[in-house]
Write an enzyme that holds these catalytic residues in place. Structure first.
Site, PDB file in Angstrom:
ATOM      1  N   LYS A 184       0.829  -1.200   0.000  1.00  0.00           N
ATOM      2  CA  LYS A 184       0.000   0.000   0.000  1.00  0.00           C
ATOM      3  C   LYS A 184       0.874   1.266   0.000  1.00  0.00           C
ATOM      4  O   LYS A 184       2.106   1.210   0.043  1.00  0.00           O
ATOM      5  CB  LYS A 184      -0.945  -0.003   1.197  1.00  0.00           C
ATOM      6  N   THR A 185       0.239   2.431  -0.049  1.00  0.00           N
ATOM      7  CA  THR A 185       0.965   3.691  -0.185  1.00  0.00           C
ATOM      8  C   THR A 185       1.828   3.999   1.033  1.00  0.00           C
ATOM      9  O   THR A 185       2.757   4.792   0.949  1.00  0.00           O
ATOM     10  CB  THR A 185      -0.014   4.842  -0.426  1.00  0.00           C
TER      11      THR A 185
END
Length: 381
Positions: free
Chosen positions: A183-184
């Site tokens: 994920k980011t």
């Protein structure tokens, strides 16, 4: 040149931050989780409460439970999402109502969401697909007028913003972020629930650790009667560890810089893929901020084009993925969900040729060129 689908941006300082927690002797939820919650709430803004959990799936489950979803209720979910968005409703005995996507955002078609509302609707789930920020103000007003909670699956959406407002700081009742490995920002596994509702936050805090009315850190650090606690509900085991929270705090401090790295790589893709038989990812207005969690394209040649590309990618050791097989096409949801009579033409058309290219903060121009070169060769361009 091999190109991974994702490579985490982890410095030696991040490694040392986690090692310090391991050396401290306090490994479960404790001071790092408390600090991470405070920093995340401040980052998102909007006078929100933030609650750490061990996955975004756990956070979505807790969110639906906290707003009162139960057996016999209906929860509206986009068909173009990961199964977790829907399965948490099934955990609570609710029925999932699937709606089609909007090709302009890859999120749910808001008109179809509104049309699906019924007296049985207990909650609406909206996914900011790939980190594309969608303004839900109008939908939130419609839901609020009917007493229906709006939950944002913001697993892809840090640091996505509508103007200056971060996703989760306005409109919805609850937003849930993911810190999964690709994920980011990451804690390996983990998530954060954000809400402006104090009662919902309190319920989630209680239910994330067995329904106990005092968290473990408070019980083990209070001098008097530290052993005493009460169980006020049959809860779950969804709390985050302190070493995960320490990594999360480090990642949060660098989340905007990491977004710039992904945005730079997305720009290289944009320029290099012009004129190819594919659709580039949609993007919001210049006033809004896209997190660029992923870079999905739609190949005009459909399934056959995707087969050609993925075979060459595999031979060249280039990572890729498909986001996602629409839920209505999966065995369980095709039977368990409430399906639209008109079908899902937008999601079906998108799925025929969708392919997610590698994208990560430290991606180099040479790595982008390697991916593009293989893509052009496979498509005979």
């Amino acid at each position: 040149m091999p190109v991974p689908f994702f490579r985490p941006d982890l410095s030696e300082d991040a490694v040392n931050t986690v090692a310090d927690v391991l050396r401290s002797g306090w490994l479960t939820s404790g001071p790092q989780c408390a600090a991470f919650e405070a920093e995340f709430a401040s980052y998102v803004g909007g006078e929100t409460h933030a609650v750490t959990v061990n996955s975004a799936t756990a956070g979505l489950h807790l969110a639906l439970e906290a707003v009162g979803v139960g057996p016999g209720d209906e929860v509206i979910v986009p068909t173009l999402t990961f199964t977790a968005t829907a399965e948490v409703a099934a955990y609570l005995g609710a029925r999932v109502v699937l709606v089609d996507m909007d090709p302009n955002t890859l999120g749910a078609d808001l008109d179809k969401v509104t049309a699906a509302l019924s007296p049985r609707t207990k909650a609406v789930m909206f996914v900011h697909f790939g980190g594309y920020p969608v303004d839900l103000t109008d939908l939130a007003e419609t839901c609020a007028a009917r007493g229906i909670p709006l939950i944002e699956d913001a697993a892809h959406a840090i640091p996505s913003r509508i103007g200056p407002k971060h996703i989760g700081s306005f409109a919805s009742d609850v937003a849930v972020f993911s810190f999964y490995a690709n994920k980011t920002m990451t804690t390996g596994e983990g998530g954060m629930v954000v809400t402006r509702d104090t009662a919902v936050a309190a319920r989630i805090r209680t239910m994330r650790t067995h329904g106990i009315d005092r968290d473990s850190f408070a019980r083990f650090t209070t001098r008097n009667d530290q052993w005493r606690y009460d169980v006020i509900e049959a809860g779950f085991k969804y709390n985050m560890t302190d070493f995960a929270a320490a990594l999360g705090r480090h990642q949060l401090a660098h989340v905007d810089a990491m977004r710039l790295g992904r945005t730079r790589a997305a720009g290289w893709y944009d320029a290099a893929l012009q004129g190819l038989p594919l659709d580039l990812p949609p993007r919001p207005s210049s006033e809004d901020t896209h997190s660029w969690h992923i870079y999905p394209v739609r190949l005009h040649g459909g399934l056959e084009a995707r087969r050609q590309v993925t075979e060459l990618f595999a031979a060249r050791q280039i990572g890729y993925s498909v986001h996602y097989t629409p839920l209505h096409k999966l065995t369980y949801w095709s039977g368990a969900a409430i399906l639209a009579h008109e079908g899902y033409p937008a999601a079906d058309a998108y799925f025929e040729g969708c392919l997610t290219l590698p994208l990560f903060p430290t991606m180099s121009r040479a790595e982008v060129d390697e991916v593009v070169g293989a893509l052009k060769e496979a498509l005979a361009c």
